[in-house]
Design an enzyme around this catalytic site. Structure first.
Site, PDB file in Angstrom:
ATOM      1  N   VAL A  83       0.864  -1.178   0.000  1.00 45.79           N
ATOM      2  CA  VAL A  83       0.000   0.000   0.000  1.00 45.79           C
ATOM      3  C   VAL A  83       0.903   1.231   0.000  1.00 45.79           C
ATOM      4  O   VAL A  83       1.894   1.281   0.749  1.00 45.79           O
ATOM      5  CB  VAL A  83      -0.941   0.027   1.229  1.00 45.79           C
ATOM      6  CG1 VAL A  83      -1.783   1.305   1.228  1.00 45.79           C
ATOM      7  CG2 VAL A  83      -1.835  -1.203   1.248  1.00 45.79           C
ATOM      8  N   ARG A  89      -3.397   3.147   6.825  1.00 45.99           N
ATOM      9  CA  ARG A  89      -4.374   3.321   7.907  1.00 45.99           C
ATOM     10  C   ARG A  89      -5.757   3.708   7.383  1.00 45.99           C
ATOM     11  O   ARG A  89      -6.481   4.451   8.032  1.00 45.99           O
ATOM     12  CB  ARG A  89      -3.898   4.386   8.918  1.00 45.99           C
ATOM     13  CG  ARG A  89      -2.484   4.188   9.433  1.00 45.99           C
ATOM     14  CD  ARG A  89      -2.344   2.916  10.238  1.00 45.99           C
ATOM     15  NE  ARG A  89      -1.000   2.782  10.801  1.00 45.99           N
ATOM     16  CZ  ARG A  89      -0.502   1.660  11.323  1.00 45.99           C
ATOM     17  NH1 ARG A  89      -1.235   0.562  11.311  1.00 45.99           N
ATOM     18  NH2 ARG A  89       0.715   1.620  11.813  1.00 45.99           N
ATOM     19  N   ARG A  90      -6.108   3.203   6.213  1.00 43.84           N
ATOM     20  CA  ARG A  90      -7.427   3.509   5.663  1.00 43.84           C
ATOM     21  C   ARG A  90      -8.225   2.239   5.360  1.00 43.84           C
ATOM     22  O   ARG A  90      -9.221   2.288   4.643  1.00 43.84           O
ATOM     23  CB  ARG A  90      -7.293   4.354   4.398  1.00 43.84           C
ATOM     24  CG  ARG A  90      -6.550   5.677   4.637  1.00 43.84           C
ATOM     25  CD  ARG A  90      -6.568   6.572   3.417  1.00 43.84           C
ATOM     26  NE  ARG A  90      -5.685   7.724   3.591  1.00 43.84           N
ATOM     27  CZ  ARG A  90      -5.575   8.717   2.711  1.00 43.84           C
ATOM     28  NH1 ARG A  90      -6.290   8.702   1.592  1.00 43.84           N
ATOM     29  NH2 ARG A  90      -4.762   9.728   2.934  1.00 43.84           N
ATOM     30  N   GLY A  91      -7.756   1.109   5.866  1.00 48.01           N
ATOM     31  CA  GLY A  91      -8.484  -0.142   5.677  1.00 48.01           C
ATOM     32  C   GLY A  91      -8.259  -0.801   4.330  1.00 48.01           C
ATOM     33  O   GLY A  91      -8.959  -1.767   3.990  1.00 48.01           O
ATOM     34  N   LEU A  93      -5.546  -2.513   3.197  1.00 43.31           N
ATOM     35  CA  LEU A  93      -5.006  -3.862   3.343  1.00 43.31           C
ATOM     36  C   LEU A  93      -6.101  -4.839   3.739  1.00 43.31           C
ATOM     37  O   LEU A  93      -6.215  -5.940   3.170  1.00 43.31           O
ATOM     38  CB  LEU A  93      -3.882  -3.871   4.383  1.00 43.31           C
ATOM     39  CG  LEU A  93      -3.311  -5.249   4.733  1.00 43.31           C
ATOM     40  CD1 LEU A  93      -2.749  -5.935   3.504  1.00 43.31           C
ATOM     41  CD2 LEU A  93      -2.245  -5.124   5.815  1.00 43.31           C
ATOM     42  N   TYR A 122       0.263 -10.191   9.861  1.00 48.27           N
ATOM     43  CA  TYR A 122      -0.758 -11.087   9.331  1.00 48.27           C
ATOM     44  C   TYR A 122      -1.478 -11.945  10.368  1.00 48.27           C
ATOM     45  O   TYR A 122      -2.475 -12.578  10.052  1.00 48.27           O
ATOM     46  CB  TYR A 122      -0.142 -11.967   8.238  1.00 48.27           C
ATOM     47  CG  TYR A 122       0.201 -11.131   7.014  1.00 48.27           C
ATOM     48  CD1 TYR A 122      -0.774 -10.761   6.114  1.00 48.27           C
ATOM     49  CD2 TYR A 122       1.505 -10.673   6.803  1.00 48.27           C
ATOM     50  CE1 TYR A 122      -0.476  -9.976   5.012  1.00 48.27           C
ATOM     51  CE2 TYR A 122       1.819  -9.881   5.712  1.00 48.27           C
ATOM     52  CZ  TYR A 122       0.814  -9.540   4.817  1.00 48.27           C
ATOM     53  OH  TYR A 122       1.108  -8.759   3.737  1.00 48.27           O
ATOM     54  N   PHE A 409       7.620 -16.719  -2.640  1.00 49.46           N
ATOM     55  CA  PHE A 409       6.655 -16.199  -3.615  1.00 49.46           C
ATOM     56  C   PHE A 409       6.111 -14.867  -3.125  1.00 49.46           C
ATOM     57  O   PHE A 409       6.326 -14.478  -1.983  1.00 49.46           O
ATOM     58  CB  PHE A 409       5.518 -17.202  -3.853  1.00 49.46           C
ATOM     59  CG  PHE A 409       4.758 -17.585  -2.610  1.00 49.46           C
ATOM     60  CD1 PHE A 409       3.603 -16.920  -2.253  1.00 49.46           C
ATOM     61  CD2 PHE A 409       5.203 -18.617  -1.796  1.00 49.46           C
ATOM     62  CE1 PHE A 409       2.902 -17.277  -1.099  1.00 49.46           C
ATOM     63  CE2 PHE A 409       4.505 -18.984  -0.651  1.00 49.46           C
ATOM     64  CZ  PHE A 409       3.352 -18.320  -0.311  1.00 49.46           C
TER      65      PHE A 409
END
Length: 409
Positions: A83, A89-91, A93, A122, A409
């Protein structure tokens, strides 16, 4: 601000590469970009668009994962997640991960996997750390074996044009015998055999040596590069071993002796090896095998919990009731009875009292047998309700050999 999540087109590939380069602080050569374009699955790409500008990237590779018991399942290998710094910090991801989950499940894949750029990211999406690796270094002059190995076969140095023909079938036999390993498409092997300069990082081309148990029967393979060093006129080359696999003990021992007996070598470095590499027990002086790095590799996220747990085999026959939390996939949440053994498994919703309570991320970590549920419990990530359930669970989930993943990968 509205962000549109959709696949990108080939014509948008330059934007995709630019976002990746900015987010990771890297510079990609034209050759590297062309190779990436050849093996990238555009139909599985993820683009986050702010108007007509690409601000977030992602994608997935279609691969098969070997499970304990040597069954295999198709998985979606999440890749190229980035990103732009201006859009953090805007959702974005979270939206791209949700898109990936739906796309992956829509293909009938039970599990998503990834290699994490940052290990803090994650877990909140339900991924668990499923395989670890160790890098080693040894002075080959200190690499004598405790017992001389019996190696009746022969070693053969491949010509570059032979590599793409001979090595992929050997690797496929190996990865089907090793929990945690992933399939590699022919395009991957074509690039590997061509050995472009962007892969070399200042070292030599790669050399590939195979072990033939009988004429025409390849049972082992080692791939390495040489970093040329002659300090003060003294030979001290660094041998960089990228892959060493033997389908028999004899093949593995012969390949180890090959790399440890190379002329002009001052150091042998080995990458992506098992944490408990059996070669340590072959060495007459095991202390000389030094760990230079220890890290995480494959992270797994169970998308269909019952299907994923039923797909693998278990070391001993037993049954457990698992109470699972999953904030992102409500149908994975609740109690499930796992009945499993060496010959198969079932996993279905249950109403009985739970033996263990854990989050979906902990199941991902334990899925290949790489993480001990008892260790996770000591870290307060798993709760035992039935005395002895943790020991029983670890016996069930154990894998032999332990999981390893060597595909990036």
């Amino acid at each position: 601000m509205d962000i549109d999540i959709r696949p990108i087109t080939r014509e948008e590939g330059d934007q995709f590469s630019a976002v990746l380069a900015t987010a990771f602080g890297e510079t990609f050569s034209d050759e590297e970009l062309a190779d990436h374009d050849r093996w990238f699955e555009y139909d599985r790409s993820i683009g986050a668009f702010d108007g007509d500008r690409l601000v977030g990237t992602g994608g997935a590779y279609s691969m098969d994962l070997t499970l304990p018991g040597l069954t295999t399942i198709p998985i979606g290998g999440l890749t190229a997640i980035a990103v732009l710094p201006t859009h953090r910090r805007r959702g974005i991801l979270r939206s791209m991960i949700a898109y990936h989950f739906e796309e992956t499940e829509g293909r009938g894949e039970l599990v998503s996997g990834l290699g994490a750029s940052e290990s803090v990211i994650y877990g909140r999406f339900g991924y668990g750390l499923a395989t670890t690796f160790a890098d080693y270094e040894i002075d080959p002059r200190r690499g004598q074996f405790l017992r001389p190995p019996a190696t009746p076969g022969r070693l053969r140095l491949l010509e570059p044009e032979e590599t793409a023909k001979i090595v992929p079938p050997l690797y496929d036999r190996y990865r089907r015998s090793q929990p945690g390993e992933l399939s590699r498409p022919q395009l991957w092997w074509d690039t590997f055999a061509r050995d472009p300069s962007w892969m070399r990082q200042g070292a030599s081309r790669h050399y590939d040596v195979v072990y033939e148990s009988d004429p025409g029967r390849v049972d082992g393979w080692v791939s390495y590069r040489v970093e040329n060093r002659w300090p003060n006129g003294l030979a001290a080359n660094v041998i960089k071993v990228r892959m060493l696999v033997g389908l028999t003990r004899e093949a593995e021992a012969a390949l180890w002796r090959y790399v440890l007996d190379l002329d002009l070598a001052g150091t042998v470095q080995l990458y992506g090896r098992p944490v408990d590499d059996p070669v340590r027990w072959r060495l007459a002086d095991p202390r000389r095998l030094r760990v230079t790095d220890l890290g995480d590799h494959l992270w797994l996220r169970l998308l269909d919990l019952p299907g994923a747990l039923a797909a693998r085999r278990y070391a001993v026959a037993d049954a457990l009731v698992l109470e699972v939390t999953d904030a992102l996939r409500p149908r994975n949440q609740g109690r499930f009875r796992l009945d499993g053994g060496p010959d198969g498994a079932t996993c279905e919703p249950a109403s009985a009292a739970p033996d263990l309570t854990l989050d979906i991320a902990e199941l991902g970590a334990a899925y290949l047998g790489g993480a001990s549920l008892a260790s996770l419990a000591r870290a307060e990530r798993v709760t035992e309700h039935t005395p002895g359930a943790l020991l029983r669970a670890d016996r069930m989930f154990a894998a032999d050999p332990p999981p390893v993943c060597t595909t990036h990968f």
